[in-house]
Design a protein around this motif. Sequence first.
Motif, PDB file in Angstrom:
ATOM      1  N   GLY A  10      36.242  37.697  39.818  1.00 43.80           N
ATOM      2  CA  GLY A  10      34.912  37.164  40.035  1.00 43.80           C
ATOM      3  C   GLY A  10      34.342  37.654  41.349  1.00 43.80           C
ATOM      4  N   ARG A  11      33.082  37.251  41.626  1.00 38.14           N
ATOM      5  CA  ARG A  11      32.387  37.699  42.837  1.00 38.14           C
ATOM      6  C   ARG A  11      32.525  36.736  44.005  1.00 38.14           C
ATOM      7  N   LEU A  23      34.017  43.529  43.081  1.00 39.28           N
ATOM      8  CA  LEU A  23      33.012  43.012  42.160  1.00 39.28           C
ATOM      9  C   LEU A  23      31.781  42.424  42.838  1.00 39.28           C
ATOM     10  N   GLU A  26      28.377  43.437  41.544  1.00 39.56           N
ATOM     11  CA  GLU A  26      28.224  43.446  40.079  1.00 39.56           C
ATOM     12  C   GLU A  26      27.551  42.150  39.631  1.00 39.56           C
ATOM     13  N   VAL A  29      28.744  39.937  36.621  1.00 39.96           N
ATOM     14  CA  VAL A  29      30.027  39.236  36.699  1.00 39.96           C
ATOM     15  C   VAL A  29      29.784  37.916  37.421  1.00 39.96           C
ATOM     16  N   HIS A  33      34.833  34.106  37.132  1.00 39.12           N
ATOM     17  CA  HIS A  33      34.697  34.681  35.795  1.00 39.12           C
ATOM     18  C   HIS A  33      35.941  34.451  34.924  1.00 39.12           C
ATOM     19  N   GLU A  48      39.183  33.195  30.256  1.00 43.28           N
ATOM     20  CA  GLU A  48      37.853  32.980  30.836  1.00 43.28           C
ATOM     21  C   GLU A  48      37.849  31.589  31.444  1.00 43.28           C
ATOM     22  N   THR A  57      33.189  37.200  28.420  1.00 41.75           N
ATOM     23  CA  THR A  57      34.376  38.029  28.603  1.00 41.75           C
ATOM     24  C   THR A  57      34.811  38.501  27.231  1.00 41.75           C
ATOM     25  N   LEU A  80      34.029  42.324  31.536  1.00 42.07           N
ATOM     26  CA  LEU A  80      33.516  41.183  32.277  1.00 42.07           C
ATOM     27  C   LEU A  80      32.011  41.330  32.287  1.00 42.07           C
TER      28      LEU A  80
END
Length: 100
Positions: A10-11, A23, A26, A29, A33, A48, A57, A80
């Motif tokens: 994830g971010r 990430l 992105e 995403v 995530h 997920e 996902t 993702l």
Amino acid sequence: MPRGSEIRLGRDDSWAPEASEFLADEDTVSGRHATVVHTSDGAAWLTEVPQGATNGTRVNDRVLAPGSRVRLSNGDRVELGPEVDFEVRGIGEEPEEAAP
């Protein structure tokens, strides 16, 4: 990733410190995530997050439901959201069933 470990995808840099570096830019995403768990027997599982990822996902074009998990194999394609994907590599052979 070593057996017995988990990585969060994830971010959100506090929730997914290893992956967020890659990430962060992105936008498709989610901050939180999915997770990958590499069990001590060599299996790898992708889940997920239970609250769901905004753009979903997929594993080999199969959509995961929030909170559901799927066992990963070498060559699987994980998506993702619509713009980020990767191929699974380096998973050992499936453990043999124990003899009765």
